[in-house]
Write a protein that holds these residues in place. Structure first.
Motif, mmCIF file in Angstrom:
data_model
loop_
_atom_site.group_PDB
_atom_site.id
_atom_site.type_symbol
_atom_site.label_atom_id
_atom_site.label_comp_id
_atom_site.label_asym_id
_atom_site.label_seq_id
_atom_site.Cartn_x
_atom_site.Cartn_y
_atom_site.Cartn_z
ATOM 1 N N GLY A 1 48.740 69.970 30.308
ATOM 2 C CA GLY A 1 49.889 69.654 29.471
ATOM 3 C C GLY A 1 49.432 69.154 28.115
ATOM 4 O O GLY A 1 48.360 68.570 27.974
ATOM 5 N N SER A 2 50.254 69.378 27.087
ATOM 6 C CA SER A 2 49.840 68.995 25.733
ATOM 7 C C SER A 2 50.544 67.758 25.207
ATOM 8 O O SER A 2 50.099 67.176 24.219
ATOM 9 C CB SER A 2 50.091 70.159 24.765
ATOM 10 O OG SER A 2 51.458 70.528 24.775
ATOM 11 N N ASP A 3 51.635 67.329 25.848
ATOM 12 C CA ASP A 3 52.370 66.196 25.293
ATOM 13 C C ASP A 3 51.884 64.855 25.820
ATOM 14 O O ASP A 3 51.957 63.850 25.117
ATOM 15 C CB ASP A 3 53.871 66.340 25.552
ATOM 16 C CG ASP A 3 54.195 66.578 27.015
ATOM 17 O OD1 ASP A 3 53.257 66.800 27.800
ATOM 18 O OD2 ASP A 3 55.393 66.545 27.366
ATOM 19 N N ASP A 4 51.385 64.819 27.052
ATOM 20 C CA ASP A 4 50.893 63.553 27.598
ATOM 21 C C ASP A 4 49.624 63.760 28.403
ATOM 22 O O ASP A 4 49.272 62.933 29.228
ATOM 23 C CB ASP A 4 51.961 62.881 28.465
ATOM 24 C CG ASP A 4 52.367 63.745 29.647
ATOM 25 O OD1 ASP A 4 51.916 64.908 29.726
ATOM 26 O OD2 ASP A 4 53.145 63.254 30.488
ATOM 27 N N ALA A 5 48.943 64.872 28.185
ATOM 28 C CA ALA A 5 47.700 65.157 28.898
ATOM 29 C C ALA A 5 46.655 65.628 27.888
ATOM 30 O O ALA A 5 46.681 65.220 26.733
ATOM 31 C CB ALA A 5 47.936 66.183 30.004
ATOM 32 N N LEU A 6 45.751 66.516 28.307
ATOM 33 C CA LEU A 6 44.612 66.853 27.472
ATOM 34 C C LEU A 6 44.652 68.269 26.912
ATOM 35 O O LEU A 6 43.816 68.629 26.089
ATOM 36 C CB LEU A 6 43.314 66.667 28.284
ATOM 37 C CG LEU A 6 43.026 65.239 28.743
ATOM 38 C CD1 LEU A 6 41.795 65.218 29.636
ATOM 39 C CD2 LEU A 6 42.823 64.317 27.550
ATOM 40 N N GLY A 7 45.582 69.084 27.366
ATOM 41 C CA GLY A 7 45.615 70.464 26.907
ATOM 42 C C GLY A 7 44.491 71.307 27.465
ATOM 43 O O GLY A 7 44.226 72.406 26.971
ATOM 44 N N GLN A 8 43.833 70.828 28.508
ATOM 45 C CA GLN A 8 42.716 71.546 29.114
ATOM 46 C C GLN A 8 42.530 71.037 30.525
ATOM 47 O O GLN A 8 42.555 69.823 30.766
ATOM 48 C CB GLN A 8 41.425 71.342 28.310
ATOM 49 C CG GLN A 8 40.233 72.126 28.828
ATOM 50 C CD GLN A 8 38.944 71.757 28.120
ATOM 51 O OE1 GLN A 8 38.778 70.637 27.629
ATOM 52 N NE2 GLN A 8 38.005 72.691 28.072
ATOM 53 N N SER A 9 42.331 71.952 31.479
ATOM 54 C CA SER A 9 42.135 71.544 32.862
ATOM 55 C C SER A 9 41.187 72.524 33.531
ATOM 56 O O SER A 9 41.421 73.740 33.488
ATOM 57 C CB SER A 9 43.479 71.512 33.612
ATOM 58 O OG SER A 9 43.411 70.705 34.760
ATOM 59 N N PRO A 10 40.084 72.056 34.107
ATOM 60 C CA PRO A 10 39.099 72.963 34.699
ATOM 61 C C PRO A 10 39.715 73.902 35.729
ATOM 62 O O PRO A 10 40.589 73.510 36.505
ATOM 63 C CB PRO A 10 38.097 72.009 35.350
ATOM 64 C CG PRO A 10 38.202 70.756 34.549
ATOM 65 C CD PRO A 10 39.653 70.647 34.183
ATOM 66 N N LEU A 11 39.252 75.143 35.705
ATOM 67 C CA LEU A 11 39.700 76.213 36.594
ATOM 68 C C LEU A 11 41.124 76.667 36.294
ATOM 69 O O LEU A 11 41.720 77.390 37.080
ATOM 70 C CB LEU A 11 39.572 75.818 38.071
ATOM 71 C CG LEU A 11 38.133 75.728 38.600
ATOM 72 C CD1 LEU A 11 38.098 75.036 39.957
ATOM 73 C CD2 LEU A 11 37.505 77.119 38.697
ATOM 74 N N LEU A 12 41.661 76.245 35.143
ATOM 75 C CA LEU A 12 43.005 76.656 34.743
ATOM 76 C C LEU A 12 43.008 77.154 33.287
ATOM 77 O O LEU A 12 43.926 76.883 32.525
ATOM 78 C CB LEU A 12 43.996 75.504 34.915
ATOM 79 C CG LEU A 12 44.303 75.097 36.362
ATOM 80 C CD1 LEU A 12 45.097 73.805 36.404
ATOM 81 C CD2 LEU A 12 45.055 76.213 37.087
ATOM 82 N N ALA A 13 41.966 77.876 32.907
ATOM 83 C CA ALA A 13 41.937 78.467 31.571
ATOM 84 C C ALA A 13 43.102 79.437 31.424
ATOM 85 O O ALA A 13 43.475 80.119 32.388
ATOM 86 C CB ALA A 13 40.615 79.205 31.345
ATOM 87 N N PRO A 14 43.690 79.529 30.236
ATOM 88 C CA PRO A 14 44.874 80.383 30.078
ATOM 89 C C PRO A 14 44.597 81.867 30.248
ATOM 90 O O PRO A 14 45.512 82.634 30.526
ATOM 91 C CB PRO A 14 45.359 80.065 28.662
ATOM 92 C CG PRO A 14 44.190 79.457 27.973
ATOM 93 C CD PRO A 14 43.406 78.758 29.022
ATOM 94 N N SER A 15 43.352 82.310 30.071
ATOM 95 C CA SER A 15 43.035 83.724 30.231
ATOM 96 C C SER A 15 41.534 83.870 30.410
ATOM 97 O O SER A 15 40.774 82.898 30.340
ATOM 98 C CB SER A 15 43.481 84.530 29.003
ATOM 99 O OG SER A 15 42.593 84.311 27.921
#
Length: 587
Positions: free
Chosen positions: A445-459
């Protein structure tokens, strides 16, 4: 060693289609340079007889001087997920970089697959069957190693490899067993050989599912189908050689009109797609054509072993590969796949293409051509004639003159990825939970998290492109800044909210048994002296390179709070630290 991460059993013996033997590789951490080998031979005096006195032995090279504390902290930000305190830094100074690398490369493998097995059936009612492993367990196993594992170098290298050889559960529905066996694969090859890594990546069912190599079959004119080209395209464009021909220093080769020379065309993609056809899950009866497509995808056993060949579904015709190479008709699926991967491995683009990305992931976004070439040359030949030695290549990245020293070169550095900054905070503040486990996942999430999460790349292009240039001074200077592709006003504000919440609540995660609690006591003990507190923050978060303006802001903030309220001083200083450019940017 982190709780629930255990040394895995030896993997079953496999017969890969074609990979260079590992028997000739030196043990991790014991690489010998060609110069050293030559010196040793000279010291033996040669083979002919002589009436003269034996030559004096060549004295050994003097030991490398111990690194400075600043360079030691810089090294830890590049080769691990961040320093844990002064004792670790001082131990590295005493040990030296080379000995540290040797020790890290000797540490045993830990298994994410074994870790997630301990979570089977959690959050399910006792009567529910079958007992499943939640996908969150795969994310937690990765974080557990990052935060508590002794094998920091292997974990950091595996994270870099995961951003080159991308899989993502955004797909979605990659099974937890598939994700964790894939991250185990990257760890297993972290100090091995690139060619063997490429083969295991290609045949892993997680990759097969993600990029449609799984169940890709030969052309059927009646049905209007043909071999799926997705993996063939991405293994060339993103994993190995890129779109244009490169010199060894990473610079682009151009034709007489100044246009970049392409590395391949559509015919080559189709040739690789044909060479890769005819593979489905391992563990099935590949003599029964029905099982190629008809099987139970929920069978976990299918997701943790290499795919196997199904000759009836393989395109047996000629295939055109790189640089005009043609595979003859009539080869087996194993032979075609092995030859295709050999063709990639032999391509001259692989050394500079991989060298640049590894440097970017660990050290700096804009390595000089000379830096890229030095690392690429090590990839070509580790000193013992071995191509693709990842242990030697990693050493070359971390010990290069441009990477080391107290004063980095101009335009040197990179933005620390959001998840690496988070890991740095948790390690520096010795975060632990009562259970010894964690519940870290879904940080994208970008509003209250980091905008990046391992194993969840957008593409498959990862979280960001290696060549991304944000508009403005960076682009105008001809530089790149990959991590800025996921950095914007929303993510900057979101990360502030994230780190402020982390510091204010002094922990992360839920339920309480698995909540990581920050240990701020060492900082509180120093907080009566503003300079002492800021000095410790400099070591933990700024690699002893805190800028004068940052120091002045931190001191003004801390001194504005009563010395009797040490907890408030520490809390305010930690929140402000998370925002500072010289923390966010790794130099």
């Amino acid at each position: 060693m982190p709780e629930a991460l255990t040394t895995p059993p030896a993997p079953p013996a496999e017969a890969p289609p074609k990979a260079p033997p590992d028997a000739g590789l030196p043990a991790a951490g014991s690489l010998v340079t060609l110069a050293a080998l030559t010196t040793g031979l000279a010291a033996c005096g040669g083979g002919g007889g002589s009436d003269g006195p034996a030559p004096s032995p060549v004295p050994p090279a003097p030991p490398a001087p111990p690194p400075s504390r600043r360079d030691a902290v810089r090294f830890l930000t590049q080769a691990s997920f961040g320093p844990t305190g002064p004792a670790q830094v001082d131990a590295l100074v005493a040990q030296g970089f080379d000995a540290w690398l040797n020790a890290q490369m000797r540490l045993p493998l830990v298994s994410h697959l074994a870790a997630i097995e301990t979570q089977r059936g959690r959050d399910q009612a006792l009567r529910d069957v079958p007992k499943r492993i939640p996908e969150e367990a795969s994310y937690e196993a990765l974080w557990q190693q990052w935060l508590a594992g002794e094998d920091q170098l292997r974990a950091r290298m595996a994270w870099a490899l995961l951003q080159v050889f991308v899989i993502s559960n955004v797909a979605p529905d990659i099974r937890p067993v598939a994700m964790s066996s894939y991250t185990d694969l990257l760890q297993r090859h972290a100090f091995g050989n690139w060619r063997a890594l490429l083969q295991d990546v290609t045949l892993h069912p997680a990759m097969g599912y993600y990029l449609n190599l799984l169940e890709s079959e030969k052309e059927d004119p009646r049905a209007g189908t043909h071999p799926n080209e997705n993996y063939a395209r991405e293994v060339l464009q993103l994993f190995s050689i890129g779109l244009v021909q490169l010199n060894l220093d990473g610079s682009v080769q151009r034709d007489a009109n100044g246009q970049p020379l392409p590395t391949y065309d559509e015919a080559v993609v189709k040739g690789f797609a044909k060479a890769f056809s005819g593979w489905s899950y391992g563990g099935l009866n590949n003599q029964d054509p029905r099982q190629f497509h008809e099987h139970d995808d929920n069978d976990e056993r299918l997701w943790s072993q290499p795919m196997q060949a199904w000759p009836a579904f393989h395109d047996s015709g000629e295939k055109t590969l790189l640089n005009g190479r043609v595979l003859p008709a009539g080869q087996t699926p194993e032979k075609d796949l092995g030859d295709a991967l050999d063709a990639i491995f032999a391509h001259p683009n692989v050394p500079p293409f991989f060298a640049r990305q590894l440097i970017q992931r660990l050290v700096t976004s804009n390595p000089s051509p000379a830096y890229i070439e030095r690392v690429a040359r090590t990839f070509v030949n580790d000193g013992l004639g071995v191509r693709g030695n990842l242990a030697a290549t990693l050493r070359a990245v971390l010990l290069d003159p441009e990477a080391r020293g107290d004063t980095p070169p101009l335009n040197f550095g990179k933005q620390r990825e959001p998840v690496v900054r988070f890991a740095n905070y948790l390690r520096a503040l010795n975060a632990k939970s009562p259970s010894g486990q964690n519940r870290i996942h879904y940080l994208d999430g970008s509003d209250d998290a980091l905008g990046q999460s391992p194993l969840l790349a957008p593409s498959v292009f990862n979280f960001y492109s290696p060549g991304y240039r944000p508009a403005g001074p960076i682009a105008a200077a001809g530089l790149v800044a990959p991590e800025f592709q996921i950095t914007g006003e929303t993510t900057v504000a979101g990360s502030l909210n994230f780190f402020a919440e982390l510091v204010h609540t002094q922990g992360y995660g839920w339920p309480e048994a698995h909540r990581l609690v920050l240990d701020v006591a060492p900082l509180v003990a120093l907080a009566g002296d503003a300079n002492g507190l800021v000095d410790r923050l400099d070591l933990l978060f700024f690699t002893l390179q805190m800028k004068p303006g940052t120091r002045a802001r931190l001191l003004a903030l801390v001194n504005a709070i009563s010395a009797n309220d040490r907890n408030a001083r520490v809390e305010a200083a930690l929140v402000l630290t998370a925002l500072q450019p010289d923390f966010v940017i790794q130099h």
